[in-house]
Design an enzyme around this catalytic site. Structure first.
Site, PDB file in Angstrom:
ATOM      1  N   GLU A  78       0.830  -1.206   0.000  1.00  0.00           N
ATOM      2  CA  GLU A  78       0.000   0.000   0.000  1.00  0.00           C
ATOM      3  C   GLU A  78       0.861   1.252   0.000  1.00  0.00           C
ATOM      4  OE1 GLU A  78      -3.512   2.371   2.450  1.00  0.00           O
ATOM      5  OE2 GLU A  78      -2.244   0.968   3.545  1.00  0.00           O
TER       6      GLU A  78
ATOM      7  N   GLU B  72     -12.030   2.932   5.284  1.00  0.00           N
ATOM      8  CA  GLU B  72     -10.960   3.374   6.176  1.00  0.00           C
ATOM      9  C   GLU B  72     -11.007   4.894   6.250  1.00  0.00           C
ATOM     10  OE1 GLU B  72      -6.841   1.550   6.457  1.00  0.00           O
ATOM     11  OE2 GLU B  72      -6.291   3.561   5.833  1.00  0.00           O
TER      12      GLU B  72
END
Length: 278
Positions: free
Chosen positions: A151, A250
């Protein structure tokens, strides 16, 4: 009509009013989620988490490798020189949890450029360390039929020292490692801040994306909160491009978590629950 997107409650961010992961798992289940993710589940025994998830009707779809020594400013160890042994230990712990939780994906955190180091000088060394650790991780994960994710995290606002900050950098590293069970984690919040060009980047990189995360920019609130991203368009784009993975919520709720989920309830009303009837 393409299949509706599947959403996952990120319990490191949602339901901050509830102490502890077990309570947050229950809240996510009763809010209509069928999937959840949590950065670091390591404060609870994996069996207790697995039981709470089952009781809440949730499957866990993503956890992260441990951060390392947060007191010393560590935020992942994958690319940090001299921390290879600690990265491997953390990976073993993450795999133990993933197996106990039936969780198919682990975000392999790259980590930060060490304090006081010259970023330009150390970047090449860090990439070498990361490649070596990723080859090791790919082998360990393949034995358990797990996927590892990379990520990129933005270095403009969120984490100025983070080693991995663009999709281009992550895709180049994935290509060098060349293992099919390592994929890209696309957090649209970070991608927008670093590069914009979301339509082009989503189309280009989606074939190697194993997980998506969403939050509004720049406030990192709900997709429906004020900001510069047009989420109805982006969700439609992901559907049209045939994305089949999960979309992790998120974000930082701007008020009550459940009230703030009205955007998701209206998506479900319009598109139906993907798992319904399956």
């Amino acid at each position: 009509m393409m299949a509706p997107l599947r959403f996952s409650a990120n319990l490191s961010w949602l339901f901050p009013e509830l102490p502890g992961l077990l309570a947050r798992l229950r809240a996510a289940g009763s809010s209509g989620f069928e999937a959840a993710e949590v950065a670091w589940p390591y404060s609870e025994p994996p069996e207790a988490l697995a039981r709470a998830a089952r009781e809440a009707g949730l499957r866990l779809v993503l956890i992260n490798t441990p951060p390392g020594d947060q007191e010393k400013g560590e935020m992942g160890l994958g690319a940090v020189p001299g921390r290879q042994a600690a990265f491997r230990e953390g990976l073993e712990q993450a795999v133990r949890y993933a197996k106990a939780l039936g969780c198919p994906r682990i975000h392999l955190m790259a980590g930060r450029v060490p304090q006081g180091a010259d970023p330009a000088a150390i970047k090449a060394e860090m990439e070498t360390v990361f490649l070596e650790n990723l080859r090791h991780a790919a082998g360990v994960l393949a034995q358990e039929d797990l996927v590892g994710l990379l990520e990129p995290i933005n270095t403009r606002i969120t984490d100025p020292q983070y080693f991995l900050d663009t999709p281009q950098q992550a895709a180049a590293i994935l290509q060098k490692v060349g293992r099919p069970n390592l994929q890209l984690q696309m957090d649209i919040f970070h991608w927008q801040i670093m590069d914009g060009n979301l339509t082009g980047n989503i189309r280009e990189f989606l074939p190697i994306v194993g997980h998506v995360q969403v939050a509004q920019v720049p406030g990192r609130g709900e997709p429906s909160s004020p900001g510069e991203l047009n989420f109805p368009y982006l969700f439609q784009l992901l559907e049209d491009e045939g994305y089949k993975g999960f979309v992790g919520c998120e974000y930082r709720p701007q008020g009550d978590t459940v009230e703030g989920l009205s955007w998701l309830r209206s998506y479900w009303d319009r598109r139906g629950h993907p798992e319904a009837g399956q």
